[in-house]
Write a protein that holds these residues in place. Structure first.
Motif, PDB file in Angstrom:
ATOM      1  N   VAL A   1       0.879  -1.172   0.000  1.00  0.00           N
ATOM      2  CA  VAL A   1       0.000   0.000   0.000  1.00  0.00           C
ATOM      3  C   VAL A   1       0.912   1.216   0.000  1.00  0.00           C
ATOM      4  O   VAL A   1       1.788   1.335   0.855  1.00  0.00           O
ATOM      5  CB  VAL A   1      -0.917   0.043   1.251  1.00  0.00           C
ATOM      6  CG1 VAL A   1      -1.788   1.293   1.222  1.00  0.00           C
ATOM      7  CG2 VAL A   1      -1.764  -1.210   1.359  1.00  0.00           C
ATOM      8  N   ASN A   2       0.715   2.091  -0.990  1.00  0.00           N
ATOM      9  CA  ASN A   2       1.507   3.319  -1.075  1.00  0.00           C
ATOM     10  C   ASN A   2       0.585   4.519  -1.011  1.00  0.00           C
ATOM     11  O   ASN A   2      -0.482   4.518  -1.645  1.00  0.00           O
ATOM     12  CB  ASN A   2       2.277   3.403  -2.398  1.00  0.00           C
ATOM     13  CG  ASN A   2       3.379   2.399  -2.483  1.00  0.00           C
ATOM     14  OD1 ASN A   2       3.965   2.014  -1.485  1.00  0.00           O
ATOM     15  ND2 ASN A   2       3.659   1.950  -3.689  1.00  0.00           N
ATOM     16  N   ARG A   3       1.011   5.536  -0.301  1.00  0.00           N
ATOM     17  CA  ARG A   3       0.265   6.782  -0.278  1.00  0.00           C
ATOM     18  C   ARG A   3       0.791   7.670  -1.390  1.00  0.00           C
ATOM     19  O   ARG A   3       1.996   7.877  -1.521  1.00  0.00           O
ATOM     20  CB  ARG A   3       0.411   7.472   1.067  1.00  0.00           C
ATOM     21  CG  ARG A   3      -0.415   8.740   1.110  1.00  0.00           C
ATOM     22  CD  ARG A   3      -0.612   9.241   2.495  1.00  0.00           C
ATOM     23  NE  ARG A   3      -1.674  10.241   2.435  1.00  0.00           N
ATOM     24  CZ  ARG A   3      -2.462  10.519   3.425  1.00  0.00           C
ATOM     25  NH1 ARG A   3      -2.344   9.866   4.552  1.00  0.00           N
ATOM     26  NH2 ARG A   3      -3.374  11.443   3.310  1.00  0.00           N
TER      27      ARG A   3
ATOM     28  N   ASN B   1      -2.765   3.542  -2.904  1.00  0.00           N
ATOM     29  CA  ASN B   1      -2.685   2.562  -3.981  1.00  0.00           C
ATOM     30  C   ASN B   1      -2.398   1.187  -3.394  1.00  0.00           C
ATOM     31  O   ASN B   1      -1.360   0.993  -2.760  1.00  0.00           O
ATOM     32  CB  ASN B   1      -1.591   2.949  -4.979  1.00  0.00           C
ATOM     33  CG  ASN B   1      -1.891   4.265  -5.656  1.00  0.00           C
ATOM     34  OD1 ASN B   1      -3.005   4.513  -6.092  1.00  0.00           O
ATOM     35  ND2 ASN B   1      -0.900   5.132  -5.739  1.00  0.00           N
ATOM     36  N   PHE B   2      -3.321   0.254  -3.602  1.00  0.00           N
ATOM     37  CA  PHE B   2      -3.186  -1.117  -3.129  1.00  0.00           C
ATOM     38  C   PHE B   2      -2.663  -1.957  -4.292  1.00  0.00           C
ATOM     39  O   PHE B   2      -3.302  -2.022  -5.342  1.00  0.00           O
ATOM     40  CB  PHE B   2      -4.544  -1.661  -2.653  1.00  0.00           C
ATOM     41  CG  PHE B   2      -5.024  -1.044  -1.380  1.00  0.00           C
ATOM     42  CD1 PHE B   2      -4.958  -1.758  -0.191  1.00  0.00           C
ATOM     43  CD2 PHE B   2      -5.557   0.240  -1.349  1.00  0.00           C
ATOM     44  CE1 PHE B   2      -5.404  -1.206   1.002  1.00  0.00           C
ATOM     45  CE2 PHE B   2      -6.012   0.807  -0.166  1.00  0.00           C
ATOM     46  CZ  PHE B   2      -5.929   0.082   1.011  1.00  0.00           C
ATOM     47  N   HIS B   3      -1.519  -2.587  -4.107  1.00  0.00           N
ATOM     48  CA  HIS B   3      -0.904  -3.421  -5.131  1.00  0.00           C
ATOM     49  C   HIS B   3      -1.331  -4.863  -4.894  1.00  0.00           C
ATOM     50  O   HIS B   3      -0.910  -5.482  -3.914  1.00  0.00           O
ATOM     51  CB  HIS B   3       0.619  -3.287  -5.082  1.00  0.00           C
ATOM     52  CG  HIS B   3       1.085  -1.899  -5.373  1.00  0.00           C
ATOM     53  ND1 HIS B   3       1.643  -1.545  -6.565  1.00  0.00           N
ATOM     54  CD2 HIS B   3       1.046  -0.758  -4.620  1.00  0.00           C
ATOM     55  CE1 HIS B   3       1.954  -0.256  -6.545  1.00  0.00           C
ATOM     56  NE2 HIS B   3       1.593   0.245  -5.369  1.00  0.00           N
ATOM     57  N   LEU B   4      -2.158  -5.379  -5.803  1.00  0.00           N
ATOM     58  CA  LEU B   4      -2.696  -6.720  -5.680  1.00  0.00           C
ATOM     59  C   LEU B   4      -1.874  -7.709  -6.493  1.00  0.00           C
ATOM     60  O   LEU B   4      -0.994  -7.321  -7.265  1.00  0.00           O
ATOM     61  CB  LEU B   4      -4.145  -6.761  -6.169  1.00  0.00           C
ATOM     62  CG  LEU B   4      -5.193  -6.132  -5.260  1.00  0.00           C
ATOM     63  CD1 LEU B   4      -5.042  -4.646  -5.114  1.00  0.00           C
ATOM     64  CD2 LEU B   4      -6.572  -6.477  -5.747  1.00  0.00           C
ATOM     65  N   GLU B   5      -2.240  -8.967  -6.326  1.00  0.00           N
ATOM     66  CA  GLU B   5      -1.623 -10.025  -7.133  1.00  0.00           C
ATOM     67  C   GLU B   5      -1.809  -9.683  -8.611  1.00  0.00           C
ATOM     68  O   GLU B   5      -2.733  -8.976  -8.987  1.00  0.00           O
ATOM     69  CB  GLU B   5      -2.296 -11.364  -6.825  1.00  0.00           C
ATOM     70  CG  GLU B   5      -2.186 -11.762  -5.373  1.00  0.00           C
ATOM     71  CD  GLU B   5      -3.178 -12.861  -4.998  1.00  0.00           C
ATOM     72  OE1 GLU B   5      -4.131 -13.128  -5.750  1.00  0.00           O
ATOM     73  OE2 GLU B   5      -2.988 -13.428  -3.914  1.00  0.00           O
ATOM     74  N   ASN B   6      -0.960 -10.203  -9.445  1.00  0.00           N
ATOM     75  CA  ASN B   6      -1.023 -10.004 -10.900  1.00  0.00           C
ATOM     76  C   ASN B   6      -0.872  -8.543 -11.310  1.00  0.00           C
ATOM     77  O   ASN B   6      -1.429  -8.099 -12.302  1.00  0.00           O
ATOM     78  CB  ASN B   6      -2.334 -10.565 -11.472  1.00  0.00           C
ATOM     79  CG  ASN B   6      -2.499 -12.031 -11.154  1.00  0.00           C
ATOM     80  OD1 ASN B   6      -1.520 -12.770 -11.099  1.00  0.00           O
ATOM     81  ND2 ASN B   6      -3.720 -12.450 -10.924  1.00  0.00           N
ATOM     82  N   SER B   7      -0.149  -7.775 -10.525  1.00  0.00           N
ATOM     83  CA  SER B   7       0.175  -6.376 -10.832  1.00  0.00           C
ATOM     84  C   SER B   7      -1.047  -5.475 -10.973  1.00  0.00           C
ATOM     85  O   SER B   7      -0.985  -4.454 -11.652  1.00  0.00           O
ATOM     86  CB  SER B   7       1.031  -6.302 -12.098  1.00  0.00           C
ATOM     87  OG  SER B   7       2.224  -7.023 -11.914  1.00  0.00           O
ATOM     88  N   ILE B   8      -2.146  -5.829 -10.364  1.00  0.00           N
ATOM     89  CA  ILE B   8      -3.337  -4.988 -10.371  1.00  0.00           C
ATOM     90  C   ILE B   8      -3.183  -3.948  -9.259  1.00  0.00           C
ATOM     91  O   ILE B   8      -2.743  -4.267  -8.161  1.00  0.00           O
ATOM     92  CB  ILE B   8      -4.612  -5.823 -10.117  1.00  0.00           C
ATOM     93  CG1 ILE B   8      -4.802  -6.845 -11.240  1.00  0.00           C
ATOM     94  CG2 ILE B   8      -5.837  -4.933  -9.988  1.00  0.00           C
ATOM     95  CD1 ILE B   8      -5.899  -7.861 -10.949  1.00  0.00           C
ATOM     96  N   ILE B   9      -3.529  -2.701  -9.569  1.00  0.00           N
ATOM     97  CA  ILE B   9      -3.492  -1.637  -8.563  1.00  0.00           C
ATOM     98  C   ILE B   9      -4.891  -1.060  -8.427  1.00  0.00           C
ATOM     99  O   ILE B   9      -5.528  -0.719  -9.423  1.00  0.00           O
ATOM    100  CB  ILE B   9      -2.496  -0.525  -8.950  1.00  0.00           C
ATOM    101  CG1 ILE B   9      -1.079  -1.084  -9.008  1.00  0.00           C
ATOM    102  CG2 ILE B   9      -2.582   0.642  -7.963  1.00  0.00           C
ATOM    103  CD1 ILE B   9      -0.035  -0.090  -9.484  1.00  0.00           C
ATOM    104  N   ARG B  10      -5.364  -0.979  -7.190  1.00  0.00           N
ATOM    105  CA  ARG B  10      -6.649  -0.351  -6.889  1.00  0.00           C
ATOM    106  C   ARG B  10      -6.352   0.866  -6.018  1.00  0.00           C
ATOM    107  O   ARG B  10      -5.617   0.772  -5.039  1.00  0.00           O
ATOM    108  CB  ARG B  10      -7.577  -1.301  -6.123  1.00  0.00           C
ATOM    109  CG  ARG B  10      -8.052  -2.470  -6.930  1.00  0.00           C
ATOM    110  CD  ARG B  10      -9.117  -1.999  -7.927  1.00  0.00           C
ATOM    111  NE  ARG B  10      -9.720  -3.143  -8.574  1.00  0.00           N
ATOM    112  CZ  ARG B  10      -9.681  -3.370  -9.872  1.00  0.00           C
ATOM    113  NH1 ARG B  10      -9.067  -2.535 -10.664  1.00  0.00           N
ATOM    114  NH2 ARG B  10     -10.264  -4.420 -10.389  1.00  0.00           N
TER     115      ARG B  10
END
Length: 167
Positions: free
Chosen positions: A126-128, A134-143
């Motif tokens: 999780v980056n601010r 920004n939440f970095h999920l599996e498979n390089s997905i960012i929410r």
């Protein structure tokens, strides 16, 4: 009081002053070290420019080392919802969540998941970025979500969200 007793009292007073001086200088040094004035895991988040609500309520314990590695312990698996744009987003934390914290980010996370497209997916970072997280999920997905949605910690439950769960 005899002369010998005065010397003993002066020696004791000097030793006490020396000990107190050593204690106070140690306290000053300790206060400058990151993490020593922190009392809760939520304080650790705030101290690192992250919203307190990234961790749900109910933390039983946490460990934080000087390099930023941490482990948070919850009473059990924790399901909670965060409402973003009137849409509830489901999160699940295992009873133990670990990672590394530094200013504006959590990295190497394990034990944390988010519901995306009908599946719980782990997120490892999780980056601010300003007012966004920004939440970095599996498979390089960012929410990305507004940091304000995590201003308050949610309660753990297995229940579906209700209007009272808006953050």
């Amino acid at each position: 009081m005899c002369h010998g007793q005065q010397h003993v009292l002066v020696a004791i007073a000097l030793m006490a002053a020396s000990i107190l001086q050593g204690v106070s200088s140690t306290a000053i040094t300790t206060a400058k070290l990151p993490g020593y004035a922190v009392t809760t895991a939520y304080d650790v988040l705030a101290q690192n420019n992250l919203p307190r609500g990234l961790f749900p309520l109910g933390i039983q314990s946490y460990e934080l080392n000087a390099g930023g590695a941490f482990e948070v312990t919850l009473p059990g698996e924790c399901n909670f919802f965060v409402t973003v744009a009137e849409k509830p987003i489901k999160f699940r934390f295992d009873s133990s969540v670990s990672g590394t914290i530094k200013s504006g980010s959590l990295s190497r996370l394990s034990g944390a998941k988010i519901l995306v497209e009908f599946a719980l997916r782990g997120f490892n970072q999780v980056n601010r970025a300003g007012n966004l997280l920004n939440f970095h999920l599996e498979n390089s997905i960012i929410r990305s979500f507004p940091a304000s949605a995590f201003a308050q910690s949610a309660n753990c439950s297995g229940l579906e969200p209700t209007a009272s769960l808006h953050l």
